[in-house]
Scaffold this motif. Structure first.
Motif, PDB file in Angstrom:
ATOM      1  N   ALA A  26       0.855  -1.187   0.000  1.00  0.00           N
ATOM      2  CA  ALA A  26       0.000   0.000   0.000  1.00  0.00           C
ATOM      3  C   ALA A  26       0.890   1.236   0.000  1.00  0.00           C
ATOM      4  N   THR A  27       0.639   2.140  -0.917  1.00  0.00           N
ATOM      5  CA  THR A  27       1.411   3.379  -0.986  1.00  0.00           C
ATOM      6  C   THR A  27       0.463   4.559  -0.892  1.00  0.00           C
ATOM      7  N   SER A  28       0.925   5.600  -0.202  1.00  0.00           N
ATOM      8  CA  SER A  28       0.121   6.806  -0.012  1.00  0.00           C
ATOM      9  C   SER A  28       0.739   7.963  -0.776  1.00  0.00           C
ATOM     10  N   SER A  29      -0.115   8.783  -1.362  1.00  0.00           N
ATOM     11  CA  SER A  29       0.387   9.939  -2.108  1.00  0.00           C
ATOM     12  C   SER A  29       0.801  11.072  -1.182  1.00  0.00           C
ATOM     13  N   SER A  30       0.472  10.957   0.120  1.00  0.00           N
ATOM     14  CA  SER A  30       0.794  12.005   1.076  1.00  0.00           C
ATOM     15  C   SER A  30       1.720  11.481   2.162  1.00  0.00           C
ATOM     16  N   THR A  31       2.723  12.285   2.498  1.00  0.00           N
ATOM     17  CA  THR A  31       3.624  11.898   3.580  1.00  0.00           C
ATOM     18  C   THR A  31       2.938  12.011   4.934  1.00  0.00           C
ATOM     19  N   GLN A  32       1.756  12.645   4.989  1.00  0.00           N
ATOM     20  CA  GLN A  32       1.017  12.805   6.231  1.00  0.00           C
ATOM     21  C   GLN A  32       0.120  11.612   6.546  1.00  0.00           C
ATOM     22  N   VAL A  33       0.030  10.685   5.614  1.00  0.00           N
ATOM     23  CA  VAL A  33      -0.858   9.531   5.781  1.00  0.00           C
ATOM     24  C   VAL A  33      -0.085   8.247   5.521  1.00  0.00           C
ATOM     25  N   GLN A  34      -0.152   7.328   6.471  1.00  0.00           N
ATOM     26  CA  GLN A  34       0.492   6.019   6.334  1.00  0.00           C
ATOM     27  C   GLN A  34      -0.561   4.976   6.005  1.00  0.00           C
ATOM     28  N   ALA A  35      -0.242   4.097   5.068  1.00  0.00           N
ATOM     29  CA  ALA A  35      -1.171   3.040   4.669  1.00  0.00           C
ATOM     30  C   ALA A  35      -0.522   1.680   4.885  1.00  0.00           C
ATOM     31  N   THR A  36      -1.309   0.734   5.412  1.00  0.00           N
ATOM     32  CA  THR A  36      -0.821  -0.619   5.666  1.00  0.00           C
ATOM     33  C   THR A  36      -1.829  -1.608   5.112  1.00  0.00           C
ATOM     34  N   ALA A  37      -1.342  -2.525   4.275  1.00  0.00           N
ATOM     35  CA  ALA A  37      -2.227  -3.524   3.661  1.00  0.00           C
ATOM     36  C   ALA A  37      -1.874  -4.916   4.150  1.00  0.00           C
ATOM     37  N   SER A  38      -2.882  -5.714   4.461  1.00  0.00           N
ATOM     38  CA  SER A  38      -2.674  -7.112   4.829  1.00  0.00           C
ATOM     39  C   SER A  38      -2.841  -7.972   3.586  1.00  0.00           C
ATOM     40  N   ALA A  39      -2.657  -9.283   3.762  1.00  0.00           N
ATOM     41  CA  ALA A  39      -2.750 -10.194   2.616  1.00  0.00           C
ATOM     42  C   ALA A  39      -4.144 -10.209   2.005  1.00  0.00           C
TER      43      ALA A  39
END
Length: 448
Positions: free
Chosen positions: A75-88
């Protein structure tokens, strides 16, 4: 063997050397047994090293034999202010949203200031913390009722509120309290035990829920983390993220991660194959074979490792998936073919190369895991049993060597006694010969 020497002063013989040479002959069977023990211990160490490689391969294969291992996502975020985490379980795609506000905690600043040692409670030394959530208020004993006592007692209570005395002038401090959680429901009240105002009451700042706008839907969270915003996807706002921030979070299948895991498994299998080849090879130059050349267990395991590639789950070749063996008997992964096959049919590739398929036929990784267990299982593994057999044989040999030590010690003692007796007997014979010579010399000589 016990020490001891015989002088040989009477006989003139180097009896110590004679006994040493005789003992070398006597010890020949033990010397041979020691040589066999050394070889047996070496075999145990070699098998243990191979067993460790099979155990590591089993773990690596087990990790790749699960369905989750074949559906990794990033998971990638376009903003450095938001972190995204994806599971399987995350579904590939893009989520777009606008940050309305980030979460904050409820806080209060008391109206009156006081010195750090000033008593600030009234009607006793206890303060009352009400979380305003329907639970029973908590009475906190401050011991002395001073500002410092109030701060220390609240922090020691660990009741979800932190306290601090902020210096605003010389010996003048303002009591400030903040909830340790964020959100609208993080509010609380602090009073004297009887409910009367403490330090003239307080000015409060309400907590806020985090809000994001997805399309026309406003989604809230009491924290800055939105768990499961879509299947398998969590997003976290940094505190103070600016309202109006536009964010695109993209979830993609991590084919590179799968390929790296598969390559690691292939490398582990090839390492085992190379090790076995080195230990079983024949060197025509020296005309010697490797230490495990005659080990049928090792040869059988090598065949089984290769069978995981040459034998497919549904009868089709795995070469089209990028996996095959080369002329040297090693496993080769064609990354280009694998990437193309995985992109075209990830589910089909994962069944053939990884986890158990819907038809209950194990894939490549699952088959390698089975071979690894067949070799390294501590109770039933063929290598484990072979190691135990060689260890038992080494123990028997050591017992034999120890028994020989006793016999050889006894034999050397016996030889020492025999040669000592020989010297004594020769000494007596020489004494008798000297006496006889003297007697003969003392006889009267006849006259002619």
């Amino acid at each position: 063997m016990a020490g001891g020497s015989v002088s040989g002063l009477v006989s003139g013989l180097d009896t110590a050397t004679i006994i040493s040479q005789l003992m070398q002959v006597e010890a020949a069977p033990q010397t041979l047994l020691k040589s066999k023990l050394t070889a047996e211990k070496s075999t145990v160490s070699t098998l243990q090293a191979i067993n460790a490689k099979f155990a590591a391969l089993t773990t690596r294969a087990h990790d790749l034999a699960t369905a989750a291992a074949w559906s990794p996502t990033t998971a990638t975020s376009s903003s450095t202010q938001v972190q995204a985490t994806a599971s399987a379980s995350a579904v590939p795609g893009t989520l777009s949203f606008t940050v309305q506000k980030s979460a904050s905690a409820f806080s209060m600043a008391f109206n009156s200031t006081a010195g750090s040692a000033d008593v600030v409670t009234t009607g006793g030394t206890t303060v009352r913390l009400d979380k305003l959530d329907g639970t029973t208020p908590i009475d906190i004993e401050t011991t002395d009722g001073t500002l410092t006592g109030v701060v220390n007692a609240i922090n020691a209570k660990n009741a979800g509120v932190s306290a601090v005395a902020v210096k605003v002038a010389d010996n003048s401090y303002r009591l400030r309290l903040t909830s340790t959680t964020t959100g609208l429901a993080s509010d609380f009240a602090l009073t004297n035990a009887d409910g009367s105002s403490l330090l003239g009451g307080a000015t409060t700042t309400s907590g806020k829920d985090a809000e994001i706008l997805v399309g026309t839907d406003t989604i809230t969270s009491s924290t800055n983390t939105f768990t499961g915003i879509t299947q398998g996807l969590d997003i976290t706002l940094k505190p103070g993220t600016s309202a109006g921030t536009q964010v695109d979070v993209t979830v993609a299948r991590d084919s590179a991660g799968v390929q790296a895991s598969l390559q690691s498994l292939v490398d582990g299998a090839n390492e085992i194959l190379s090790t076995i080849d080195g230990l079983t090879a024949y060197d025509p130059t020296t005309k010697t074979s490797g230490p495990l050349a005659g080990d049928s267990v090792i040869r059988d395991l090598r065949s089984k490792v290769l069978d995981t590639v040459t034998r497919t789950a549904d009868g089709t070749s795995m070469a089209g998936l990028g996996l095959q063996t080369d002329r040297s008997g090693k496993i080769v992964l064609d990354t280009a073919k694998f990437a193309a096959a995985y992109a075209a049919d990830p589910a089909g590739v994962s069944q053939k190369l990884g986890a158990t398929g819907t038809d209950a036929v194990p894939g490549f990784a699952a088959r390698l895991e089975a071979v690894g267990k067949l070799a390294s299982d501590s109770a039933t593994g063929s290598l484990s049993l072979s190691i135990k057999g060689h260890q038992s044989s080494a123990t028997t040999m050591q017992d034999g060597i120890d028994a020989w030590n006793i016999r050889l010690t006894q034999r050397q003692d016996s030889l020492n006694r025999q040669f000592s007796a020989l010297e004594v007997a020769l000494g007596k014979m020489q004494d008798q010969a000297s006496w006889l010579t003297g007697q003969i010399a003392s006889l009267p000589k006849s006259s002619s």
